[in-house]
Design a protein around this motif. Structure first.
Motif, PDB file in Angstrom:
ATOM      1  N   GLY A  47       0.782  -1.228   0.000  1.00  0.00           N
ATOM      2  CA  GLY A  47       0.000   0.000   0.000  1.00  0.00           C
ATOM      3  C   GLY A  47       0.810   1.274   0.000  1.00  0.00           C
ATOM      4  O   GLY A  47       0.238   2.369  -0.009  1.00  0.00           O
ATOM      5  N   LYS A  48       2.143   1.179  -0.023  1.00  0.00           N
ATOM      6  CA  LYS A  48       2.981   2.372   0.056  1.00  0.00           C
ATOM      7  C   LYS A  48       3.620   2.753  -1.278  1.00  0.00           C
ATOM      8  O   LYS A  48       4.387   3.711  -1.350  1.00  0.00           O
ATOM      9  CB  LYS A  48       4.080   2.170   1.111  1.00  0.00           C
ATOM     10  N   ASN A  49       3.334   2.015  -2.333  1.00  0.00           N
ATOM     11  CA  ASN A  49       3.810   2.336  -3.686  1.00  0.00           C
ATOM     12  C   ASN A  49       5.337   2.487  -3.755  1.00  0.00           C
ATOM     13  O   ASN A  49       5.851   3.402  -4.402  1.00  0.00           O
ATOM     14  CB  ASN A  49       3.144   3.622  -4.194  1.00  0.00           C
ATOM     15  N   ILE A  50       6.035   1.604  -3.110  1.00  0.00           N
ATOM     16  CA  ILE A  50       7.496   1.617  -3.169  1.00  0.00           C
ATOM     17  C   ILE A  50       7.942   0.642  -4.256  1.00  0.00           C
ATOM     18  O   ILE A  50       7.558  -0.526  -4.237  1.00  0.00           O
ATOM     19  CB  ILE A  50       8.100   1.232  -1.807  1.00  0.00           C
ATOM     20  N   LEU A  55      13.257  -1.848  -3.041  1.00  0.00           N
ATOM     21  CA  LEU A  55      13.195  -3.004  -2.152  1.00  0.00           C
ATOM     22  C   LEU A  55      14.406  -3.903  -2.338  1.00  0.00           C
ATOM     23  O   LEU A  55      14.892  -4.518  -1.382  1.00  0.00           O
ATOM     24  CB  LEU A  55      11.913  -3.797  -2.405  1.00  0.00           C
ATOM     25  N   GLU A  56      14.906  -3.987  -3.567  1.00  0.00           N
ATOM     26  CA  GLU A  56      16.069  -4.830  -3.835  1.00  0.00           C
ATOM     27  C   GLU A  56      17.298  -4.348  -3.077  1.00  0.00           C
ATOM     28  O   GLU A  56      18.161  -5.143  -2.702  1.00  0.00           O
ATOM     29  CB  GLU A  56      16.357  -4.875  -5.333  1.00  0.00           C
ATOM     30  N   VAL A  57      17.380  -3.034  -2.853  1.00  0.00           N
ATOM     31  CA  VAL A  57      18.516  -2.500  -2.088  1.00  0.00           C
ATOM     32  C   VAL A  57      18.486  -3.053  -0.668  1.00  0.00           C
ATOM     33  O   VAL A  57      19.500  -3.531  -0.139  1.00  0.00           O
ATOM     34  CB  VAL A  57      18.486  -0.959  -2.074  1.00  0.00           C
ATOM     35  N   THR A 242      29.552   5.279  29.100  1.00  0.00           N
ATOM     36  CA  THR A 242      28.500   4.568  28.366  1.00  0.00           C
ATOM     37  C   THR A 242      27.794   5.544  27.440  1.00  0.00           C
ATOM     38  O   THR A 242      27.897   6.768  27.599  1.00  0.00           O
ATOM     39  CB  THR A 242      27.462   3.945  29.315  1.00  0.00           C
ATOM     40  N   SER A 243      27.077   4.995  26.472  1.00  0.00           N
ATOM     41  CA  SER A 243      26.325   5.832  25.539  1.00  0.00           C
ATOM     42  C   SER A 243      25.181   5.019  24.964  1.00  0.00           C
ATOM     43  O   SER A 243      25.165   3.785  25.047  1.00  0.00           O
ATOM     44  CB  SER A 243      27.226   6.340  24.403  1.00  0.00           C
ATOM     45  N   LEU A 244      24.213   5.698  24.373  1.00  0.00           N
ATOM     46  CA  LEU A 244      23.099   5.057  23.676  1.00  0.00           C
ATOM     47  C   LEU A 244      23.152   5.462  22.215  1.00  0.00           C
ATOM     48  O   LEU A 244      23.158   6.656  21.898  1.00  0.00           O
ATOM     49  CB  LEU A 244      21.761   5.454  24.293  1.00  0.00           C
ATOM     50  N   SER A 245      23.203   4.478  21.333  1.00  0.00           N
ATOM     51  CA  SER A 245      23.247   4.724  19.890  1.00  0.00           C
ATOM     52  C   SER A 245      22.120   3.964  19.214  1.00  0.00           C
ATOM     53  O   SER A 245      21.373   3.219  19.860  1.00  0.00           O
ATOM     54  CB  SER A 245      24.599   4.293  19.317  1.00  0.00           C
ATOM     55  N   PHE A 246      22.026   4.122  17.892  1.00  0.00           N
ATOM     56  CA  PHE A 246      20.890   3.575  17.156  1.00  0.00           C
ATOM     57  C   PHE A 246      21.364   2.896  15.879  1.00  0.00           C
ATOM     58  O   PHE A 246      22.481   3.115  15.406  1.00  0.00           O
ATOM     59  CB  PHE A 246      19.895   4.702  16.839  1.00  0.00           C
ATOM     60  N   CYS A 247      20.494   2.085  15.319  1.00  0.00           N
ATOM     61  CA  CYS A 247      20.800   1.417  14.062  1.00  0.00           C
ATOM     62  C   CYS A 247      19.518   1.288  13.246  1.00  0.00           C
ATOM     63  O   CYS A 247      18.429   1.599  13.713  1.00  0.00           O
ATOM     64  CB  CYS A 247      21.417   0.034  14.305  1.00  0.00           C
ATOM     65  N   SER A 248      19.691   0.856  12.002  1.00  0.00           N
ATOM     66  CA  SER A 248      18.554   0.512  11.126  1.00  0.00           C
ATOM     67  C   SER A 248      17.668   1.695  10.775  1.00  0.00           C
ATOM     68  O   SER A 248      16.463   1.541  10.597  1.00  0.00           O
ATOM     69  CB  SER A 248      17.702  -0.595  11.768  1.00  0.00           C
ATOM     70  N   ARG A 249      18.254   2.873  10.651  1.00  0.00           N
ATOM     71  CA  ARG A 249      17.468   4.012  10.195  1.00  0.00           C
ATOM     72  C   ARG A 249      16.987   3.774   8.781  1.00  0.00           C
ATOM     73  O   ARG A 249      17.715   3.249   7.948  1.00  0.00           O
ATOM     74  CB  ARG A 249      18.321   5.275  10.229  1.00  0.00           C
ATOM     75  N   SER A 250      15.762   4.165   8.479  1.00  0.00           N
ATOM     76  CA  SER A 250      15.227   4.045   7.120  1.00  0.00           C
ATOM     77  C   SER A 250      14.311   5.232   6.852  1.00  0.00           C
ATOM     78  O   SER A 250      14.216   6.149   7.668  1.00  0.00           O
ATOM     79  CB  SER A 250      14.467   2.715   6.960  1.00  0.00           C
ATOM     80  N   GLY A 251      13.625   5.218   5.706  1.00  0.00           N
ATOM     81  CA  GLY A 251      12.704   6.300   5.400  1.00  0.00           C
ATOM     82  C   GLY A 251      13.385   7.502   4.778  1.00  0.00           C
ATOM     83  O   GLY A 251      14.563   7.473   4.419  1.00  0.00           O
TER      84      GLY A 251
END
Length: 380
Positions: A47-50, A55-57, A242-251
């Motif tokens: 439903g998002k017309n992507i 998607l292959e990336v 210590t620290s807090l980090s992130f992964c898997s950003r998209s959009g």
């Protein structure tokens, strides 16, 4: 689904999980082979017309692992561990497996459950924290599934969802022990930094997650603080910080997401003179693609490139302390539903997350969510 009828009176009469006929472990889903990758991603973005070219990336991440996401195997392992934990408590309530985006789909699993006579299900979502993508989307998914099955079968399932468990002692303990073990694998006596990691989400989603309690970010900050408090005494002067980090950003790149990315954090630590890092994926209960690709592949390669020594702590779902705690949370919820349960205390300053039923469930339409008032504008 086991061959046993989960709703038989013999099964439920003395069960610590009564009034539930079955447990459903509900997860995201992932492909099992190369041919599954593109259909799975199409399902995710339906439903998002992507276009398929985009998607292959993303699909290349899965193709590095033979097209097989680790998530299904991880969930089957968790189910087996939970089965053993319940067996030790003489509880034989069946544990089922369903996914939002791939086989076994939730609707297929619950259809079979209905055929066996089950009518009341306790759902365990494979996410410890509260956010739109980690909790509310699952509730919406369940509501749609229940409605569709009622139209198809004439049966309305009664479904409850286990409360979020990020601040449960067992989840925190599992992460504490994982960090201890990873730290012990780094050079003896040398200073180290603990880099806690979770899945990034849009900043607007993080803000909305705090409509009725701590935000997604604050939830992780609490867990990181509790884990640090538990290990800092034994690490002593070795613990640089210590620290807090992130992964898997998209959009969209124009939409702000929680940052920094773990690789950017590693660059910062290297510039500060840090040589040894424990990467602790407190945001995940199992080794999902976000862990085996974003952390074990990309972040590990980047650390090697810039000359950092890193060890990745295990995820909580591998650890017996977490499994035993999750079994106890399920038994606690069942006892509460029978009217005589006592609650496991939570750790830290955040309140216990409420019991919830999915949107549009019979009891929520009646104005309560498992005995609690319905909160308007719930955006988690």
């Amino acid at each position: 689904m086991t061959a046993q009828n989960p709703s038989s009176s013999d099964t439920l009469a003395d069960s610590a999980l009564s009034p539930y006929d079955a447990i459903l472990l509900l997860s995201y889903g992932g492909p099992n082979k190369q041919e599954d990758v593109l259909p799975f991603l199409r399902d995710v973005v339906s439903g998002k017309n992507i276009p398929d070219s985009r998607l292959e990336v993303v699909g290349e991440h899965y193709r590095l692992f033979g097209g097989r996401s680790p998530i299904n195997g991880e969930n089957l392992r968790l189910i087996a561990d939970l089965r053993a934990a319940l067996d030790r408590r003489d509880v034989d309530t069946p544990i089922l497996f369903g996914n939002r985006h791939w086989n076994p789909y939730t609707v297929d699993t619950l259809r079979t459950t209905i055929a066996y006579g089950a009518r009341r299900i306790l759902v365990v979502i494979t996410a410890a924290y509260i956010s739109y993508s980690g909790s509310r989307q699952y509730r919406e998914h369940l509501a749609e599934t229940i409605t569709a099955l009622e139209a198809e079968t004439g049966v309305r399932l009664d479904v409850d969802i286990l409360r979020a468990f990020y601040n449960d002692q067992a989840f925190v303990d599992a992460n504490v022990n994982a960090v201890r073990e990873a730290a012990s694998e780094l050079p003896v006596g040398q200073p180290l930094h603990i880099a806690y990691v979770t899945h990034s989400i849009p900043e607007t989603m993080n803000e909305a997650s705090g409509a009725t309690g701590p935000t997604y970010l604050e939830q992780h900050q609490l867990v990181a603080a509790e884990v640090t408090r538990a290990v800092e005494g034994e690490l002593g002067d070795r613990l640089l910080g210590t620290s807090l980090s992130f992964c898997s950003r998209s959009g969209s790149p124009h939409q702000p997401w929680l940052a920094p990315d773990i690789s950017d954090r590693l660059d910062e630590l290297k510039a500060q003179g840090v040589q040894n890092v424990v990467i602790a994926p407190i945001g995940f209960i199992a080794d999902h693609m976000e862990v085996v690709f974003d952390l074990d592949t990309e972040a590990a390669a980047h650390a090697d490139e810039i000359g950092l020594e890193v060890r990745r702590a295990t995820t909580a779902g591998h650890r017996p302390e977490f499994v035993e705690g999750l079994a106890e949370l399920m038994i606690e919820r069942a006892a509460v539903e029978r009217g005589h349960g006592t609650r496991r205390p939570v750790i830290g300053s955040h309140p216990m997350t409420p019991d919830v039923a999915p949107p549009n469930s019979c009891r929520q339409r009646a104005g309560v969510v498992t005995g609690l008032p319905v909160v308007a504008g719930d955006d988690d």
